[in-house]
Design an enzyme around this catalytic site. Structure first.
Site, PDB file in Angstrom:
ATOM      1  CB  ALA A   1      42.580  70.418  70.130  1.00 40.22           C
ATOM      2  CB  SER A   2      41.600  66.683  68.284  1.00 42.80           C
ATOM      3  OG  SER A   2      40.484  65.677  68.639  1.00 42.80           O
ATOM      4  N   GLY A   3      43.056  66.220  67.045  1.00 39.22           N
ATOM      5  CA  GLY A   3      43.569  65.411  66.314  1.00 39.22           C
ATOM      6  C   GLY A   3      45.479  66.702  65.724  1.00 39.22           C
TER       7      GLY A   3
ATOM      8  N   GLY B   1      45.823  68.885  73.632  1.00 41.74           N
ATOM      9  CA  GLY B   1      44.804  68.127  74.343  1.00 41.74           C
ATOM     10  C   GLY B   1      43.895  67.852  74.054  1.00 41.74           C
TER      11      GLY B   1
ATOM     12  CE1 TYR C   1      47.252  59.547  65.928  1.00 45.54           C
ATOM     13  CE2 TYR C   1      45.654  59.185  67.386  1.00 45.54           C
ATOM     14  CZ  TYR C   1      46.425  58.690  67.006  1.00 45.54           C
ATOM     15  OH  TYR C   1      46.330  57.178  66.191  1.00 45.54           O
TER      16      TYR C   1
END
Length: 218
Positions: A101-103, A123, A106
């Protein structure tokens, strides 16, 4: 190093397995045995990816991710190395564990192929910032502070007060820039229109099964 001991026969094809476990921070990974959880250091992870990409004995790279995210700058450092590794014409595969998630997403989104479990937390394409404000606590405890700063926004992250209007404006502009960067790179990595990515982004969290349905994983 990804070399094998001298007494071990090399297989016809070799895969580098890189683990990215824990929150993402700038610098080196934390190998403190007393730490409560593993931490991903962007310099350490980027170096491992770069070594695997440059090693002629490595035929493919598999990165196993289980991370709730962390620093934007650190995540972007790793993302850049993933992009460069894919340009080395070696398959770059991401395998997601419980959370990406997030980073954590990424650093995955530029891979050639992304695998997720049906229940992987996936996500959270977005950005958030916060700070602790102890102004009222200091007043109750009769603690006085004097803040010395240089520049208009030198004290914007002080715990003695909330953001003022100018600082809030600056912070929102920064967050907008990071969000635009995140969604643009996600669109590039997943070969999707930016508008489509932004429709399913907005910090939303998806299961791995739903993430496959909407195109965030393969």
């Amino acid at each position: 190093s990804f070399g094998l001991p001298e007494d071990v026969d090399r297989a016809d094809r070799s895969i580098a397995v890189i683990h990215a476990i824990g929150p993402i921070q700038r610098g080196e990974s934390d190998d403190n045995p007393f730490a409560t959880q593993a931490v991903i250091g962007s310099d350490t992870l980027a170096s491992a990816i770069r070594s695997a990409a440059e090693d002629e004995n490595i035929d493919a790279i598999l990165m196993r991710i289980d991370s709730p995210g962390g620093s934007y700058v650190a995540s972007d450092t790793v993302w850049r190395e993933v992009v460069k590794a894919t340009e080395a014409e070696k398959p770059f595969i991401v395998s997601m564990g419980n959370t990406a998630a997030s980073g954590g997403y990424y650093i995955a989104m530029a891979a050639d192929t992304i695998f997720a479990q049906p229940g992987t937390v996936t996500g959270s394409i977005g950005v958030i910032v916060n700070k602790i404000v102890l102004e009222e606590a200091f007043e109750k405890l009769d603690i006085n502070w004097t803040t010395l700063t240089y520049g208009d926004n030198g004290a914007m992250f002080t715990a003695t007060r909330d953001f003022n209007d100018a600082e809030m404006l600056r912070m929102n502009r920064t967050l907008d820039a990071i969000y635009n960067d995140f969604t643009s790179k996600a669109a590039l990595g997943r070969d999707m229109p930016v508008d489509e990515i932004r429709r399913i982004a907005r910090g939303r969290v998806w299961s791995g099964e739903d993430a496959k349905r909407i195109g965030l994983v393969d």
